[in-house]
Design a protein around this motif. Structure first.
Motif, short mmCIF file in Angstrom:
data_model
loop_
_atom_site.label_atom_id
_atom_site.label_comp_id
_atom_site.label_asym_id
_atom_site.label_seq_id
_atom_site.Cartn_x
_atom_site.Cartn_y
_atom_site.Cartn_z
N LEU B 160 13.50 10.49 1.20
CA LEU B 160 13.21 9.25 0.46
C LEU B 160 13.71 9.35 -0.97
CD1 LEU B 160 9.59 8.53 1.71
CD2 LEU B 160 11.77 7.72 2.64
N ALA B 164 10.50 5.45 -4.71
CA ALA B 164 9.41 5.33 -3.74
C ALA B 164 8.37 6.41 -3.97
CB ALA B 164 9.97 5.43 -2.32
N LEU B 210 4.10 5.79 1.73
CA LEU B 210 5.44 6.24 2.10
C LEU B 210 5.70 6.08 3.60
CD1 LEU B 210 6.11 9.45 -0.04
CD2 LEU B 210 6.81 7.09 -0.46
#
Lengths: 488, 488
Positions: B160, B164, B210
């Protein structure tokens, strides 16, 4: 046994002094003195438990508790195998399998294998998910789940023998139940799910025994366990309920593994002012930990449910089932069913029109109906389908319950009025599965077969039952765990 | 943001009604009514928090809290790298590495890799083991440990981006601190180590963000987290203290992973009568969860220790260090050191002759001496060796402390009398690292370098600091975690 026997004498003296101190404090209205006496009484109990477990030898455990432990193993394995294909277990495996370590331990009744920490979690969950596991009658702890789930994969990984496993199991249950009784009932009333909160201590003690921890390490293991003690009753009715004994097994096992590497903790995790007995309960009796330690055995009070619902409905089911079997009753012959129960029973299980299997477990109406229709109240009778089965509903609607203060929670009366006008009556004093009327070994086998049917092939079930009965003589526990695995 | 904004308004109305109800109840002496009002106030807070986290967008978080979050990331990574070779971390790795799953996550500062659940545990422990991590000033929670330890390995595994990660971190800290404030201080006073007990909620929320959980799953994740909330203050001074934020990270991450698979829980794990706010605290204020949610940011109150000891000694160290630097003081020139402190400070840290590094953390005498001798009070100044260093002891024995009710805990005065007869004086109003006098970015970098020195090569440290500062613009968090790994 010398060391903790001496220690026990010392504790007993301290305890006596504590009681005198408390009485005095009560008389003088002196709270601080009562508190001081209580603290005196608690002093050293964590260490005492640790030394007891470390010093115990298999031959210290008499035949009767050993035999009860074997029955508990059988019941546990049956419940875990029966719970293994449950949606709760499936979801947990789906969530956690990407993180599994080496394939060290069997997931009972399943095809996957996992590292022993995950095996402990998942077997512990599976063993409790049907609400059909054992109950230690003086604590309402379900003792096998946390303890056996921790040590079965450990023994499997290490190729240990069944005697060591059973001994560690008995000791783990001893620690778990004594720690639970020390804070029961205020701890439970506060909202803690005691099977999880006390279970983690038992899991740590049993795993620590198999790892050969010394007294210092065992004291730390109990501390590392204590500081992970958790689980709310609020979770009842959700997947988290069975998560509790699973996590207790996993966390207790981790505690023992950490302590074996010298990972330390406080010396007084239970009795310290900010230890578990104070932080997690408003009242405590440290005597429950020390009294007759090594002389009485908590495992001896273990009981096994014959019916897959709350224990308060069991006398009703027993009465209805007996009438059915004695008179070959057919639902069509029945005009009505009248039950007389303790008021508490109706308040807990008075759900008249359950829509789901889970709700049906809280319905004495449903339970009486399935007992008459099927002669059983196993997990199969508590599915959504059965709750919505028109035949069950038709009979359920003809069941009436009256409360009677003169009837205890252990008792129940059923009167079945036939369409012919005949009345059949049965009064139960102690339902099957109670301590006064325990499940026979044959009943336990029947329960096991019922749970494992459809999960394992019949020949394997028979073999697994046999291996459970002779667990103490197994040279390698792997024989048993292999038999409990579902073939790939 | 609409949905929870509306919800917040509804809560606010309920809360107002609750206050009126409480006041009325007080007047009438009616406890049940006050209780009912409190329950009304709590209704739906678990769901409210879940919806807030699910609905939040990165752009909802203003620049100032985002910048503070970046500083928290830097401080966290430095602390975890610094704590990575600690004996506590070593023992945990030794105990648990036989059960590691796939090498999905970096153990910051170490050579091993682990599955993300174990990485969360071990990084969380390492980040706290030096007692040098961040402190959220209104709760005394150390917020980054549980939250970042849960999501850094997850973000690494999923590749990621940093935006984020930072957003989830801010939200996790928001949940963690609000849940903590709801029950603080009665929860902490009861014996719970709030960094662990509240941390698990933050870890679940951040990991759930997430994982893209919906509001129902996020509600469950908070429930699964709640029922694992644990950790006693009794463990302070042992390896279990740093175990708490580690387990909180691991358990919160597991909660989110389970919820993502539909593993359910209750809807009201915080506010239910047997939920966390009742079972684990004697008093609670649900307004701490709902008030101005989405308008204020808990991360903004995060602070970073410049000195590796209890915060109450910091003003003394600051004074002594400043005098040393301003006057190029040598120990040989010093006749005596006189300190004036709040009485509470002396009662907490009055250890005159500490024998170990850990004891030295509770000695203002030792702390003043090292501040003058070394101009620092980092973990290097709190080792057993330094506690027993004759030069430190010689100066420490010339330090005297007087209590003064007129001096607050935030203040301190130091007067150094030189052998020449000269007197040097310094009064501190707010020590460096306090909210009024926060650590500068340069100070944070210095602290990081000091922590990472000897663990990572200098070039890597410089690169890692740079990557932390620009965490929000990283396309892949793996860049940062790779830089924090010790090369094999």
């Amino acid at each position: 046994m010398q060391s903790w026997d001496d220690e026990r004498t010392r504790r007993q003296l301290i305890k006596t002094a504590g009681v005198v101190g408390s009485a005095l404090a009560l008389e003088l209205g002196s709270a601080p003195r009562a508190q001081a006496a209580e603290e005196d009484e608690g002093r050293g109990v964590t260490r005492l438990l640790a030394e007891f477990v470390v010093d115990s030898k298999p031959e210290d455990v008499p035949q009767a508790p050993r035999a009860e432990a074997v029955r508990s193993v059988l019941n546990y394995v049956g419940c875990a195998v029966g719970g293994s294909p449950h949606e709760t277990t499936d979801r947990a495996v789906a969530a956690l399998s990407p993180f599994f370590g080496p394939e060290q331990g069997t997931l009972l009744g399943r095809r996957e294998r996992a590292d022993i920490l995950h095996a402990a979690l998942l077997n512990g969950m599976a063993s409790h998910v049907l609400d059909f596991d054992d109950t230690q009658l003086s604590t309402i702890i379900h003792p096998a789940g946390p303890v056996l789930s921790a040590i079965l994969p450990l023994a499997e990984m290490k190729g240990l023998d069944g005697r060591a496993l059973l001994h560690a199991f008995v000791l783990g249950v001893e620690v778990e139940c004594r720690v639970g009784k020390c804070v029961y009932p205020s701890h439970y009333a506060a909202g803690w799910h005691i099977t999880g909160t006390a279970g983690v201590f038992g899991a740590a003690a049993a795993a620590g025994k198999l790892l050969g921890l010394n007294a210092q390490q065992m004291t730390w293991a109990l501390g590392i366990a204590a500081t992970q003690s958790s689980g709310f009753k609020e979770m009842f009715g959700t997947m988290c309920k069975s998560f509790h004994p699973g996590r207790a097994a996993q966390n207790g096992l981790a505690a023992a593994l950490l302590a074996a590497q010298g990972f330390n903790s406080t010396e007084a995790a239970i009795e310290a002012k900010q230890g578990s007995a104070y932080v997690m309960a408003t009242e405590r009796d440290f005597g429950e930990i020390t009294r007759r330690l090594g002389e009485t055995w908590e495992i001896s009070e273990n009981a096994y449910k014959p019916f897959a619902c709350g224990i308060v409905i069991h006398p009703i089911i027993d009465a209805c089932r007996q009438l059915r079997n004695e008179h070959q009753l057919q639902a069509d012959d029945i005009e009505r069913v009248d039950l007389r129960v303790n008021p508490y029973v109706l308040s807990l299980t008075g759900k008249k029109t359950p829509q789901t299997g889970l709700e049906a477990k809280f319905s004495l109406y449903h339970s009486a109906a399935v007992a008459i229709l099927f002669g059983a109240a196993s997990p199969k009778q508590y599915t959504d389908d059965v709750a919505q089965d028109p035949a069950v509903i038709a009979l359920r609607d003809r069941v009436r319950a009256e409360v009677d203060e003169a009837i205890t929670e252990e008792q129940a009366e059923a009167t079945i009025t036939l369409k012919s006008g005949a009345k059949l009556h049965k009064r139960i004093e102690h339902a099957v599965g109670s301590s006064e009327n325990p499940l026979s070994n044959v009943d336990l086998e029947t329960k096991f077969r019922d749970l494992a049917a459809g999960v394992l092939p019949e020949a394997k079930i028979t073999r697994l039952i046999d291996l459970c009965w002779k667990v103490e003589s197994l040279n390698d526990v792997t024989e048993l765990t292999n038999a409990a695995a579902r073939s790939a």
